[in-house]
Design a protein around this motif. Structure first.
Motif, PDB file in Angstrom:
ATOM      1  N   UNK A   1       0.833  -1.172   0.039  1.00 21.95           N
ATOM      2  CA  UNK A   1       0.006  -0.219  -0.024  1.00 21.95           C
ATOM      3  C   UNK A   1       0.812   1.243  -0.059  1.00 21.95           C
ATOM      4  N   UNK A   2       1.787   1.270   0.699  1.00 22.42           N
ATOM      5  CA  UNK A   2       2.919   2.349   1.005  1.00 22.42           C
ATOM      6  C   UNK A   2       3.479   2.589  -0.460  1.00 22.42           C
ATOM      7  N   UNK A   3       4.315   1.623  -1.310  1.00 27.32           N
ATOM      8  CA  UNK A   3       4.723   1.898  -2.608  1.00 27.32           C
ATOM      9  C   UNK A   3       3.602   2.333  -3.589  1.00 27.32           C
ATOM     10  N   UNK A   4       2.394   1.895  -3.387  1.00 25.63           N
ATOM     11  CA  UNK A   4       1.338   2.267  -4.174  1.00 25.63           C
ATOM     12  C   UNK A   4       1.050   3.810  -3.968  1.00 25.63           C
ATOM     13  N   UNK A   5       0.950   4.311  -2.929  1.00 23.33           N
ATOM     14  CA  UNK A   5       0.736   5.688  -2.876  1.00 23.33           C
ATOM     15  C   UNK A   5       1.977   6.522  -2.962  1.00 23.33           C
ATOM     16  N   UNK A   6       3.286   5.770  -3.137  1.00 28.19           N
ATOM     17  CA  UNK A   6       4.421   6.801  -3.414  1.00 28.19           C
ATOM     18  C   UNK A   6       4.328   7.115  -4.726  1.00 28.19           C
ATOM     19  N   UNK A   7       3.817   6.059  -5.729  1.00 24.99           N
ATOM     20  CA  UNK A   7       3.571   6.069  -7.102  1.00 24.99           C
ATOM     21  C   UNK A   7       2.445   7.208  -7.499  1.00 24.99           C
ATOM     22  N   UNK A   8       1.468   7.187  -6.358  1.00 24.38           N
ATOM     23  CA  UNK A   8       0.428   8.346  -6.560  1.00 24.38           C
ATOM     24  C   UNK A   8       1.298   9.790  -6.285  1.00 24.38           C
ATOM     25  N   UNK A   9       2.098   9.694  -5.371  1.00 25.23           N
ATOM     26  CA  UNK A   9       2.910  10.900  -5.042  1.00 25.23           C
ATOM     27  C   UNK A   9       3.473  11.743  -6.243  1.00 25.23           C
ATOM     28  N   UNK A  10       4.322  10.627  -7.004  1.00 31.06           N
ATOM     29  CA  UNK A  10       5.028  10.959  -8.001  1.00 31.06           C
ATOM     30  C   UNK A  10       4.209  11.925  -9.066  1.00 31.06           C
ATOM     31  N   UNK A  11       2.738  11.898  -9.307  1.00 33.34           N
ATOM     32  CA  UNK A  11       2.111  12.654 -10.101  1.00 33.34           C
ATOM     33  C   UNK A  11       1.290  13.847  -9.174  1.00 33.34           C
ATOM     34  N   UNK A  12       0.919  13.609  -7.869  1.00 31.88           N
ATOM     35  CA  UNK A  12       0.175  14.639  -7.137  1.00 31.88           C
ATOM     36  C   UNK A  12       0.814  15.596  -6.320  1.00 31.88           C
ATOM     37  N   UNK A  13       1.969  15.439  -5.820  1.00 31.57           N
ATOM     38  CA  UNK A  13       3.145  16.129  -5.090  1.00 31.57           C
ATOM     39  C   UNK A  13       3.354  17.352  -6.019  1.00 31.57           C
ATOM     40  N   UNK A  14       3.051  18.387  -5.246  1.00 35.30           N
ATOM     41  CA  UNK A  14       3.690  19.709  -6.098  1.00 35.30           C
ATOM     42  C   UNK A  14       5.085  19.848  -6.384  1.00 35.30           C
ATOM     43  N   UNK A  15       5.398  20.090  -7.574  1.00 33.32           N
ATOM     44  CA  UNK A  15       6.847  20.109  -8.083  1.00 33.32           C
ATOM     45  C   UNK A  15       7.537  21.581  -7.831  1.00 33.32           C
ATOM     46  N   UNK A  16       8.761  21.367  -7.239  1.00 31.77           N
ATOM     47  CA  UNK A  16       9.541  22.602  -7.037  1.00 31.77           C
ATOM     48  C   UNK A  16      10.173  23.158  -8.331  1.00 31.77           C
ATOM     49  N   UNK A  17      10.403  24.525  -8.568  1.00 40.43           N
ATOM     50  CA  UNK A  17      10.778  25.112  -9.719  1.00 40.43           C
ATOM     51  C   UNK A  17      12.081  24.449 -10.012  1.00 40.43           C
ATOM     52  N   UNK A  18      12.215  24.443 -11.476  1.00 42.31           N
ATOM     53  CA  UNK A  18      13.250  23.843 -12.178  1.00 42.31           C
ATOM     54  C   UNK A  18      14.795  24.094 -11.503  1.00 42.31           C
ATOM     55  N   UNK A  19      14.962  25.204 -11.260  1.00 40.08           N
ATOM     56  CA  UNK A  19      16.271  25.673 -10.696  1.00 40.08           C
ATOM     57  C   UNK A  19      16.436  24.929  -9.087  1.00 40.08           C
ATOM     58  N   UNK A  20      15.373  24.977  -8.353  1.00 36.88           N
ATOM     59  CA  UNK A  20      15.427  24.433  -7.233  1.00 36.88           C
ATOM     60  C   UNK A  20      15.880  22.735  -7.377  1.00 36.88           C
ATOM     61  N   UNK A  21      15.316  22.012  -8.147  1.00 36.46           N
ATOM     62  CA  UNK A  21      15.379  20.537  -8.322  1.00 36.46           C
ATOM     63  C   UNK A  21      16.939  20.518  -8.998  1.00 36.46           C
ATOM     64  N   UNK A  22      17.383  21.215  -9.842  1.00 41.40           N
ATOM     65  CA  UNK A  22      18.728  21.347 -10.288  1.00 41.40           C
ATOM     66  C   UNK A  22      19.986  21.494  -8.894  1.00 41.40           C
ATOM     67  N   UNK A  23      19.450  22.023  -8.101  1.00 42.47           N
ATOM     68  CA  UNK A  23      20.455  22.186  -7.037  1.00 42.47           C
ATOM     69  C   UNK A  23      20.291  21.405  -5.816  1.00 42.47           C
ATOM     70  N   UNK A  24      19.560  20.330  -6.175  1.00 40.30           N
ATOM     71  CA  UNK A  24      19.279  19.337  -4.889  1.00 40.30           C
ATOM     72  C   UNK A  24      20.640  18.644  -4.385  1.00 40.30           C
ATOM     73  N   UNK A  25      21.485  18.082  -5.316  1.00 36.04           N
ATOM     74  CA  UNK A  25      23.024  17.805  -5.097  1.00 36.04           C
ATOM     75  C   UNK A  25      23.831  18.599  -4.187  1.00 36.04           C
ATOM     76  N   UNK A  26      23.732  19.966  -4.680  1.00 31.56           N
ATOM     77  CA  UNK A  26      24.532  20.941  -4.167  1.00 31.56           C
ATOM     78  C   UNK A  26      23.980  21.108  -2.545  1.00 31.56           C
ATOM     79  N   UNK A  27      22.592  21.347  -2.706  1.00 28.04           N
ATOM     80  CA  UNK A  27      21.955  21.536  -1.357  1.00 28.04           C
ATOM     81  C   UNK A  27      22.203  20.382  -0.137  1.00 28.04           C
ATOM     82  N   UNK A  28      22.248  19.051  -0.681  1.00 28.75           N
ATOM     83  CA  UNK A  28      22.727  18.271   0.046  1.00 28.75           C
ATOM     84  C   UNK A  28      23.998  18.393   0.717  1.00 28.75           C
TER      85      UNK A  28
END
Length: 495
Positions: A184-211
């Motif tokens: 059930x958890x993995x199923x709703x993880x897939x749901x989250x891939x579509x439904x969760x709001x996405x961050x702006x592209x420049x924020x996504x590109x900086x993920x590794x640097x932020x880590x």
């Protein structure tokens, strides 16, 4: 004392991310459809629900799991322990995969390790939930109900785990519950891939640097070291309290103290340099926030200890089956659902201090009734009423606490404050269960040494723990009322 009675949660040791630098697009930047809002809340609800189901499964199946995996007494305390978009998805994926892994565990060590790792995944999920909800929905009843749903998922999941666990243990075995919850958890993880709001592209590109640059890895390491050392010390003491005098225990205690003091000094040093700090000391200057974290820690420690010791009382003192014990704990599920719905609809009409005061007093009645219970007392006299009162305070505090955070902190701090709040709840659970287990073990061993029968000695240990829980709830009442005395009503709609 029976080894099946030694259990705690390891989820509290795993707040590994500082969410202060994470920001989602505001509702004004990216309007959300009603369908997306429903799917996002459903996803957050389901992942928390299944994690709580696992906790209920562990409690219901403790005797069976301990025997099946031959879990040693010193470790049987551990199995029940417990960027927004990508943090949420990583946390959900890890939690679901590790649930399935626990179902495949062939020995106690494997189960313990995967339960601890699942705690990391669950902490990532909980840390991101507050930020996701606050950015997705504006202040008002809708957001209040969303927080109520997240709060509801915990008692609902636990109660379902108890009932389902009792049925599975008596039929096809305890492992099936892990497979179902993980799926059930993995199923709703897939749901989250579509439904969760996405961050702006420049924020996504900086993920590794932020880590690399925006996560307080040193603080995370010190906090984890402190919790790991403390929980391990309490685990070994719950199996044999005489080990407190050994050199090993003294060294572990000293190392835990050093880790805690070093953590406080480190985050202070980081804050002075304007560098990322896992839990900035400045957060604790807000009296409302500090008191709500303290009360939720105390309340959750009592709630989870009540669930454990009530289940053990039914099984080990009254000699009931796992299913029969689960059914007797079921009334807390109904009350938990009602409390979360009521709080969600009416929290904005009543001052927060009033809610905490009334629910804390009612919550104190549960351990009091169990402290004076007799093994031959009918269920409907004490235990039933205790189950009705048991979830009231913790469920109300969880929803009130999340709403208080969104009222007293700016948007860019809410994710961090929410993560600290959730960690406080899990820390209280871990520490409360472990300390109360040690107390129960000491009393039981003392009474057995005086020649009492095993069941009577167990009962004395359980009753001593219930009295301690009652005292903790009285303290919780005082802390909550004092800390929230000037807060007023929370969760009001803003123009």
């Amino acid at each position: 004392m029976s080894s099946t009675a030694t259990i705690t949660t390891t989820e509290s040791s795993s707040l590994h991310l500082s969410a202060e630098n994470v920001r989602l697009p505001t509702p004004q930047e990216a309007p959300r459809s009603l369908l997306q809002q429903v799917l996002v809340i459903s996803q957050l609800f389901a992942v928390t629900l299944t994690a709580s189901v696992i906790h209920g499964l562990v409690i219901a199946g403790l005797p069976t799991i301990t025997k099946d995996l031959q879990l040693p007494a010193s470790l049987s305390l551990w199995p029940s322990s417990r960027l927004p978009r990508w943090v949420e998805l990583v946390g959900s994926l890890a939690s679901g995969a590790l649930m399935i892994g626990q179902g495949l565990a062939q020995n106690g060590i494997e189960l313990v390790i995967m339960r601890a790792l699942q705690g990391v995944g669950l902490s990532l999920h909980l840390a991101s939930s507050v930020s996701i909800v606050t950015q997705l929905m504006p202040h008002g009843r809708g957001r209040n109900l969303a927080f109520s749903c997240i709060g509801l998922s915990q008692p609902l999941g636990f109660s379902l785990g108890l009932v389902v666990g009792g049925i599975l243990i008596d039929t096809i075995g305890w492992r099936a519950g892990w497979y179902i919850s993980g799926g059930i958890t993995l199923f709703f993880t897939v749901i989250g891939l579509w439904s969760l709001p996405k961050s702006p592209a420049h924020q996504s590109a900086d993920v590794l640097r932020n880590v690399r640059t925006k996560i307080d890895w040193v603080g995370a390491g010190l906090a984890s070291a402190f919790m790991a050392l403390l929980c391990y010390l309490l685990a070994i003491l719950s199996a044999d309290t005489s080990r407190i005098k050994t050199a090993e225990s003294i060294i572990i205690l000293c190392l835990a103290a050093v880790a805690l003091l070093s953590f406080v000094a480190w985050v202070h040093y980081q804050s002075k340099r304007n560098k990322p700090a896992l839990i900035p000391n400045a957060l604790w200057r807000n009296t409302s926030f500090t008191s709500i974290c303290a009360t939720v820690a105390l309340s959750n420690g009592v709630l989870n200890s009540m669930e454990l010791f009530a289940s053990l009382f039914f099984q080990e003192v009254q000699s009931l089956s796992a299913l029969s014990a689960s059914i007797r704990i079921l009334p807390s599920l109904i009350i938990g659902i009602l409390i979360n719905l009521i709080i969600g609809f009416f929290v904005h009409r009543i001052p927060a201090s009033y809610i905490v005061f009334v629910t804390s007093l009612l919550g104190a009645g549960a351990p009091l009734l169990m402290a004076i219970i007799h093994p031959s007392t009918t269920y409907w006299a004490n235990a039933f009423v205790a189950q009705l009162l048991q979830p009231i305070n913790a469920d109300a505090l969880f929803t009130v606490g999340l709403i208080v955070i969104t009222n007293v902190f700016p948007d860019d701090t809410q994710a961090l404050a929410g993560a600290v709040f959730n960690t406080s709840a899990h820390f209280g659970t871990a520490l409360g269960l472990a300390v109360l287990q040690v107390i129960s073990t000491v009393i039981t061993e003392r009474e057995e040494g005086r020649g009492k029968a095993e069941v009577k000695a167990l009962m004395d240990g359980y009753q001593a723990s219930f009295w301690i829980m009652f005292g903790i709830m009285v303290l919780c009442t005082g802390v909550g009322v004092w800390g929230l005395r000037g807060t007023g009503r929370v969760g009001l709609k803003r123009d």
